[in-house]
Design a protein around this motif. Structure first.
Motif, PDB file in Angstrom:
ATOM      1  N   GLU A 123       0.899  -1.137   0.039  1.00 30.46           N
ATOM      2  CA  GLU A 123      -0.042   0.016   0.080  1.00 30.46           C
ATOM      3  C   GLU A 123       0.871   1.433  -0.066  1.00 30.46           C
ATOM      4  O   GLU A 123       0.542   2.152  -0.473  1.00 30.46           O
ATOM      5  CB  GLU A 123      -1.021  -0.003   1.260  1.00 30.46           C
ATOM      6  CG  GLU A 123      -1.977  -0.976   1.167  1.00 30.46           C
ATOM      7  CD  GLU A 123      -1.332  -2.382   1.886  1.00 30.46           C
ATOM      8  OE1 GLU A 123      -2.273  -3.345   1.759  1.00 30.46           O
ATOM      9  OE2 GLU A 123      -0.334  -2.515   2.245  1.00 30.46           O
ATOM     10  N   LEU A 124       1.904   1.163   0.894  1.00 25.71           N
ATOM     11  CA  LEU A 124       2.926   2.407   0.955  1.00 25.71           C
ATOM     12  C   LEU A 124       4.274   2.034   0.271  1.00 25.71           C
ATOM     13  O   LEU A 124       5.236   1.789   0.984  1.00 25.71           O
ATOM     14  CB  LEU A 124       2.840   2.798   2.206  1.00 25.71           C
ATOM     15  CG  LEU A 124       1.713   3.100   2.985  1.00 25.71           C
ATOM     16  CD1 LEU A 124       1.919   3.506   4.491  1.00 25.71           C
ATOM     17  CD2 LEU A 124       0.904   4.436   2.011  1.00 25.71           C
ATOM     18  N   GLU A 177      -1.672   3.655   7.002  1.00 21.58           N
ATOM     19  CA  GLU A 177      -2.444   4.728   5.969  1.00 21.58           C
ATOM     20  C   GLU A 177      -3.068   5.886   6.771  1.00 21.58           C
ATOM     21  O   GLU A 177      -2.739   7.010   6.446  1.00 21.58           O
ATOM     22  CB  GLU A 177      -3.605   3.922   5.073  1.00 21.58           C
ATOM     23  CG  GLU A 177      -3.097   3.010   4.219  1.00 21.58           C
ATOM     24  CD  GLU A 177      -3.085   1.519   4.678  1.00 21.58           C
ATOM     25  OE1 GLU A 177      -2.812   0.850   4.005  1.00 21.58           O
ATOM     26  OE2 GLU A 177      -3.286   1.456   5.914  1.00 21.58           O
ATOM     27  N   TYR A 224       2.622   6.663  -1.146  1.00 17.11           N
ATOM     28  CA  TYR A 224       1.796   5.780  -2.001  1.00 17.11           C
ATOM     29  C   TYR A 224       2.415   5.546  -3.257  1.00 17.11           C
ATOM     30  O   TYR A 224       2.028   4.854  -3.971  1.00 17.11           O
ATOM     31  CB  TYR A 224       0.228   6.453  -2.114  1.00 17.11           C
ATOM     32  CG  TYR A 224      -0.498   6.265  -0.822  1.00 17.11           C
ATOM     33  CD1 TYR A 224      -1.290   5.254  -0.497  1.00 17.11           C
ATOM     34  CD2 TYR A 224      -0.732   7.386   0.108  1.00 17.11           C
ATOM     35  CE1 TYR A 224      -1.974   5.185   0.551  1.00 17.11           C
ATOM     36  CE2 TYR A 224      -1.341   7.328   1.353  1.00 17.11           C
ATOM     37  CZ  TYR A 224      -2.118   6.195   1.379  1.00 17.11           C
ATOM     38  OH  TYR A 224      -2.780   6.059   2.689  1.00 17.11           O
TER      39      TYR A 224
END
Length: 205
Positions: A1-2, A25, A51
């Protein structure tokens, strides 16, 4: 996700350890100081967007700010302290006390190298040069008899590594570290957790 958010992910790991139910997040979106690479520097901001695959990252100060902002907004029982510049033995003592420490290392513990094409000049004339392949992990244990440390790596999970290698990478990344401590403990002798000033210069690393 990151994909470039190892710093905030390592911090979130430690926050989760202390019982704070927060996602990486949420920390990245609401608490991490961020800016474009043309605007600020990595001592005070995360450069880019965690991101994305093509951002840089940050050193300890933005992670201290993110953690303490979260504690301030959520009634935290802990505080974040900038341990940058300390000898690795000091970091190990903190872990021995039961406090995981966010430390800067390199991706897959590779040898670090300076990227002179990525240099920032601050208003005071200080020059900052990016070091690759910058990475961030949570140091969660060590064994002096076997000469190993245990880290929680955002990319690899729980990993046991050679202590001397992690020590060397820590020093190559300007000895950057952040400790999260219960506020009831004696926290004397460490950097003011609310201070957002450079503590080391990568120019000399």
């Amino acid at each position: 996700e990151l994909p470039t958010g190892c710093e905030i992910t390592a911090l979130t790991t430690v926050l989760n350890y202390w019982g704070y139910s927060v996602s990486k997040e949420t920390m990245a979106d609401n608490y991490l100081p961020k800016c474009d690479i043309e605007v600020g520097d990595f001592l005070n901001y995360f450069l880019g967007d965690p991101y994305t695959d093509y951002s840089f990252g940050c050193y300890a100060n933005p992670i201290v700010v993110a953690a303490n902002s979260y504690f301030s907004n959520n009634g935290g029982r802990h505080a974040a302290y900038n341990y940058s510049g300390n000898d690795f033995s000091v970091i190990l003592k903190e872990v021995e006390s039961g406090n995981p420490v966010v430390i800067w290392s390199t991706f897959e513990r590779r040898e670090a190298f300076v990227r002179p094409e990525f240099t920032w000049e601050l208003a005071n004339g200080q020059r900052l040069t990016w070091i690759s392949p910058e990475h961030c992990v949570a140091l969660i244990g060590y064994d002096l008899d076997s000469g190993t440390v245990t880290i929680s790596d955002p990319m690899e999970g729980i990993v046991t590594c050679d202590l001397s290698v992690i020590d060397a990478r820590y020093r190559q990344l300007a000895s950057q570290a952040v400790a999260i401590r219960p506020i009831s403990k004696n926290n004397s002798g460490v950097t003011d957790p609310t201070k957002n000033e450079p503590t080391t210069s990568s120019e000399t690393k």
